[in-house]
Design a protein around this motif. Structure first.
Motif, mmCIF file in Angstrom:
data_model
loop_
_atom_site.group_PDB
_atom_site.id
_atom_site.type_symbol
_atom_site.label_atom_id
_atom_site.label_comp_id
_atom_site.label_asym_id
_atom_site.label_seq_id
_atom_site.Cartn_x
_atom_site.Cartn_y
_atom_site.Cartn_z
ATOM 1 N N CYS A 35 0.835 -1.205 0.000
ATOM 2 C CA CYS A 35 0.000 0.000 0.000
ATOM 3 C C CYS A 35 0.869 1.254 0.000
ATOM 4 O O CYS A 35 0.548 2.241 -0.667
ATOM 5 C CB CYS A 35 -0.926 0.004 1.216
ATOM 6 N N PHE A 309 -11.016 -4.858 6.095
ATOM 7 C CA PHE A 309 -11.272 -5.478 4.799
ATOM 8 C C PHE A 309 -11.080 -6.987 4.898
ATOM 9 O O PHE A 309 -10.428 -7.486 5.806
ATOM 10 C CB PHE A 309 -10.329 -4.900 3.732
ATOM 11 N N SER A 311 -10.778 -8.886 1.584
ATOM 12 C CA SER A 311 -9.979 -9.212 0.415
ATOM 13 C C SER A 311 -8.676 -8.417 0.444
ATOM 14 O O SER A 311 -8.675 -7.228 0.755
ATOM 15 C CB SER A 311 -10.740 -8.880 -0.869
ATOM 16 N N GLU A 313 -6.978 -7.632 -2.105
ATOM 17 C CA GLU A 313 -6.774 -7.034 -3.425
ATOM 18 C C GLU A 313 -6.268 -5.607 -3.244
ATOM 19 O O GLU A 313 -6.965 -4.752 -2.697
ATOM 20 C CB GLU A 313 -8.093 -7.045 -4.204
ATOM 21 N N GLY A 315 -5.740 -3.047 -5.049
ATOM 22 C CA GLY A 315 -6.475 -1.921 -5.622
ATOM 23 C C GLY A 315 -7.638 -1.477 -4.749
ATOM 24 O O GLY A 315 -7.889 -0.277 -4.601
ATOM 25 N N ASN A 316 -8.331 -2.434 -4.156
ATOM 26 C CA ASN A 316 -9.459 -2.086 -3.294
ATOM 27 C C ASN A 316 -8.993 -1.384 -2.016
ATOM 28 O O ASN A 316 -9.621 -0.421 -1.556
ATOM 29 C CB ASN A 316 -10.247 -3.351 -2.923
ATOM 30 N N ILE A 317 -7.896 -1.879 -1.449
ATOM 31 C CA ILE A 317 -7.398 -1.281 -0.208
ATOM 32 C C ILE A 317 -6.883 0.133 -0.458
ATOM 33 O O ILE A 317 -7.182 1.062 0.301
ATOM 34 C CB ILE A 317 -6.287 -2.154 0.402
ATOM 35 N N ALA A 319 -7.705 2.159 -2.759
ATOM 36 C CA ALA A 319 -8.808 3.078 -3.071
ATOM 37 C C ALA A 319 -9.384 3.671 -1.793
ATOM 38 O O ALA A 319 -9.723 4.865 -1.730
ATOM 39 C CB ALA A 319 -9.897 2.345 -3.858
ATOM 40 N N ILE A 320 -9.473 2.838 -0.747
ATOM 41 C CA ILE A 320 -9.963 3.323 0.546
ATOM 42 C C ILE A 320 -8.958 4.304 1.144
ATOM 43 O O ILE A 320 -9.332 5.367 1.661
ATOM 44 C CB ILE A 320 -10.201 2.135 1.508
#
Length: 328
Positions: A35, A309, A311, A313, A315-317, A319-320
């Motif tokens: 991240c 979270f 998952s 993934e 990209g999802n993390i 984004a948050i």
């Protein structure tokens, strides 16, 4: 600690602006290093250079490349990283040592017009950097030796009498913290809480902090811990431990007590089978992640975002995280 709307907001220290400091904290194997790199790359796309600064008490040691899961050159992906492998294992790196060096490192990064991204899961390191350190006077060696020679049950009973407030906050079997609290009150005549109210050297009030705490679903995290330790062995952790043992260092040094070192040392010495050592190492990793998880959920300020979270993934993390840091 002040906060602003966006991590890439410009600032002017001459008019009272505070330089930014991003913080990504999380338990081991939570994905915080990935991240941090993604965040640094996003800032780069916006014209702001970023530098990642280590806040992990194992990754500071040069001897623990594999067992600390220090990012490889490939994983750094062109982003500058500092304070990774910066200490020789023969020298213990205390929270005060690390915070002093991290302060100077962050100041240098700010002077270069870049954004420091602090990443790690060592709560004491982070707290010492931001809040400062209690100016406890040097403990007389006689007092220290006397306290540390006491059985933990006796030391805890003494602490209940001499510093009942601190005793009430500690587990009766927490040998290290009980000894520290008891030696402080006996050597200085004041409880540890007194000294902690007079902390100095913290940078929290001089930066604009953008914190985020990664809290993945626990069972998924523990599965990643197991996989991580197995991969460490595949990557050469046994050779790393063998090289460390060959140095003949004091077994009480932090580098010798790092997760994986005591477990794999038995394999190197021929006293423990590999499968048993791997099981113990994976369990030690899970236990450590659990302690970090509990500390990070409850100890930092309530206003620090907790990113939960299931998952992993990336990209999802991220984004948050970008939303929390005002980048979307």
């Amino acid at each position: 600690m002040s906060t602003a709307n966006s991590l890439d907001t410009s600032y002017d220290t001459a008019t009272g602006g505070r330089p930014p400091l991003a913080l990504i904290a999380g338990p081991t194997a939570s994905g915080k290093s990935d991240c941090a790199v993604a965040l640094a790359q996003e800032l780069g796309r916006r014209g702001r250079r970023a530098v990642i600064v280590n806040a992990d008490s194992s990754q500071v040691y040069a001897d623990l490349t594999i067992l600390s899961a220090r990012p490889t050159e490939e994983e750094m992906d062109g982003i500058e990283h500092r304070l990774f492998g910066a200490w020789d294992g023969a020298e213990a790196c205390s929270a005060a040592d690390w915070a002093r060096t991290a302060r100077a490192t962050i100041a240098d990064i700010h002077a270069d017009g870049a954004v420091p991204i602090l990443v790690g899961g060592t709560g004491l390191y982070i707290r010492t950097l931001l809040d400062g350190i209690a100016p406890v006077p040097a403990i007389d060696a006689t007092v220290r030796d006397e306290v540390r020679a006491m059985p933990v049950e006796k030391a805890y009973a003494a602490l209940q009498t001499e510093d009942p407030e601190r005793a009430a906050r500690l587990a009766p079997a927490d040998t290290a913290r009980i000894s520290r609290a008891l030696e402080v009150v006996r050597a200085t005549g004041r409880p540890l809480a007194y000294w902690q109210q007079h902390t100095t050297g913290g940078i929290g009030k001089s930066v604009t902090l953008y914190p985020a705490i990664l809290l993945p679903e626990r069972q998924a995290l523990y599965a990643r811990c197991d996989l991580r330790f197995a991969r460490m062995v595949e990557r050469g952790a046994l050779a790393e431990v063998e090289a460390l043992l060959a140095r003949g260092l004091d077994p009480d040094l932090p580098v010798m007590r790092a997760i994986g070192v005591p477990e794999l040392a038995g394999v190197v010495r021929g006293t423990c089978p590999l499968d048993e050592a791997m099981a113990r190492g994976a369990q030690a990793t899970r236990n450590y992640a659990k302690r970090q998880y509990t500390w990070l959920r409850h100890q930092p300020p309530e206003e620090w975002p907790r990113v939960e979270f299931e998952s992993f993934e990336i990209g999802n993390i991220t984004a948050i995280l970008y939303r929390h840091f005002g980048l979307t």
